[in-house]
Design an enzyme around this catalytic site. Sequence first.
Site, PDB file in Angstrom:
ATOM      1  N   THR A  76       2.290   9.348   2.646  1.00 29.03           N
ATOM      2  CA  THR A  76       2.369   8.175   1.779  1.00 29.03           C
ATOM      3  C   THR A  76       2.228   6.875   2.575  1.00 29.03           C
ATOM      4  O   THR A  76       2.266   5.790   1.998  1.00 29.03           O
ATOM      5  CB  THR A  76       3.686   8.153   0.975  1.00 29.03           C
ATOM      6  OG1 THR A  76       4.779   8.211   1.895  1.00 29.03           O
ATOM      7  CG2 THR A  76       3.742   9.303  -0.005  1.00 29.03           C
ATOM      8  N   LEU A  99       0.831  -1.199   0.000  1.00 32.85           N
ATOM      9  CA  LEU A  99       0.000   0.000   0.000  1.00 32.85           C
ATOM     10  C   LEU A  99       0.866   1.249   0.000  1.00 32.85           C
ATOM     11  O   LEU A  99       0.608   2.193  -0.763  1.00 32.85           O
ATOM     12  CB  LEU A  99      -0.935   0.010   1.216  1.00 32.85           C
ATOM     13  CG  LEU A  99      -1.722   1.314   1.400  1.00 32.85           C
ATOM     14  CD1 LEU A  99      -2.700   1.522   0.253  1.00 32.85           C
ATOM     15  CD2 LEU A  99      -2.430   1.319   2.738  1.00 32.85           C
ATOM     16  N   HIS A 100       1.894   1.277   0.828  1.00 38.10           N
ATOM     17  CA  HIS A 100       2.782   2.437   0.886  1.00 38.10           C
ATOM     18  C   HIS A 100       3.391   2.736  -0.485  1.00 38.10           C
ATOM     19  O   HIS A 100       3.391   3.889  -0.927  1.00 38.10           O
ATOM     20  CB  HIS A 100       3.872   2.208   1.928  1.00 38.10           C
ATOM     21  CG  HIS A 100       4.975   3.210   1.888  1.00 38.10           C
ATOM     22  ND1 HIS A 100       4.773   4.570   2.064  1.00 38.10           N
ATOM     23  CD2 HIS A 100       6.305   3.063   1.672  1.00 38.10           C
ATOM     24  CE1 HIS A 100       5.926   5.212   1.957  1.00 38.10           C
ATOM     25  NE2 HIS A 100       6.869   4.314   1.724  1.00 38.10           N
ATOM     26  N   ARG A 101       3.876   1.705  -1.172  1.00 36.76           N
ATOM     27  CA  ARG A 101       4.450   1.916  -2.507  1.00 36.76           C
ATOM     28  C   ARG A 101       3.407   2.466  -3.484  1.00 36.76           C
ATOM     29  O   ARG A 101       3.708   3.341  -4.298  1.00 36.76           O
ATOM     30  CB  ARG A 101       5.080   0.631  -3.022  1.00 36.76           C
ATOM     31  CG  ARG A 101       6.371   0.271  -2.294  1.00 36.76           C
ATOM     32  CD  ARG A 101       7.122  -0.877  -2.947  1.00 36.76           C
ATOM     33  NE  ARG A 101       6.436  -2.145  -2.899  1.00 36.76           N
ATOM     34  CZ  ARG A 101       6.497  -3.008  -1.894  1.00 36.76           C
ATOM     35  NH1 ARG A 101       7.226  -2.724  -0.825  1.00 36.76           N
ATOM     36  NH2 ARG A 101       5.857  -4.155  -1.945  1.00 36.76           N
TER      37      ARG A 101
END
Length: 188
Positions: free
Chosen positions: A176, A29-31
């Site tokens: 992010t 998810l972060h990416r």
Amino acid sequence: MTTHYIDIALRPDPEFSPAHLLNALYAKLHRALVQLGTGDVGVSFPGLNPQGTHLGSTLRLHGTEPALQRLQALPWLQGMRDHVQASEAVSVPAHTQHRTVRRVQTKSNPELLRRRQMRRHGIDSAEALLRIPDQEGQRLALPYLSLHSASSGQAFHLFIDHGALMNTPSPGSFSTYGLSTQSTIPWF
């Protein structure tokens, strides 16, 4: 303003612990949030236990319907589909409370602090140990995710704090990591 949400629930898997799967899911998810770069998707963990020590087995994504659709159009769940069940974007129930979900950072690694002292002040390891003994590390009683830094490759804990419940939402953007110190998500 977050008007919709998507729940991504972990499926039981005898090969992987829920914590391992949640860490992997969150890293993906972060990416994806870095790739989007819009700051309009927040996260929460509705399975947070009452003591606030475990995040549970559901990741909830918050945002407008178009923001969530943009995220879900990316292949970020690739490799996780066998391990998760994702809902469609659903409207947030009326009359919900709100809260911030934020990252909490602490100087918890004395070894890292000593290396920084040695580099910045030109001191040796013995002097650094005198200045920063092992007991100087701070410990948090918050749930966390175990992640790896893309830039340094170092493992780190991302400590998560679910703030106090509020009756009115607070606007703003998300990092992010889907976290924010001022922007709230609906809590239900």
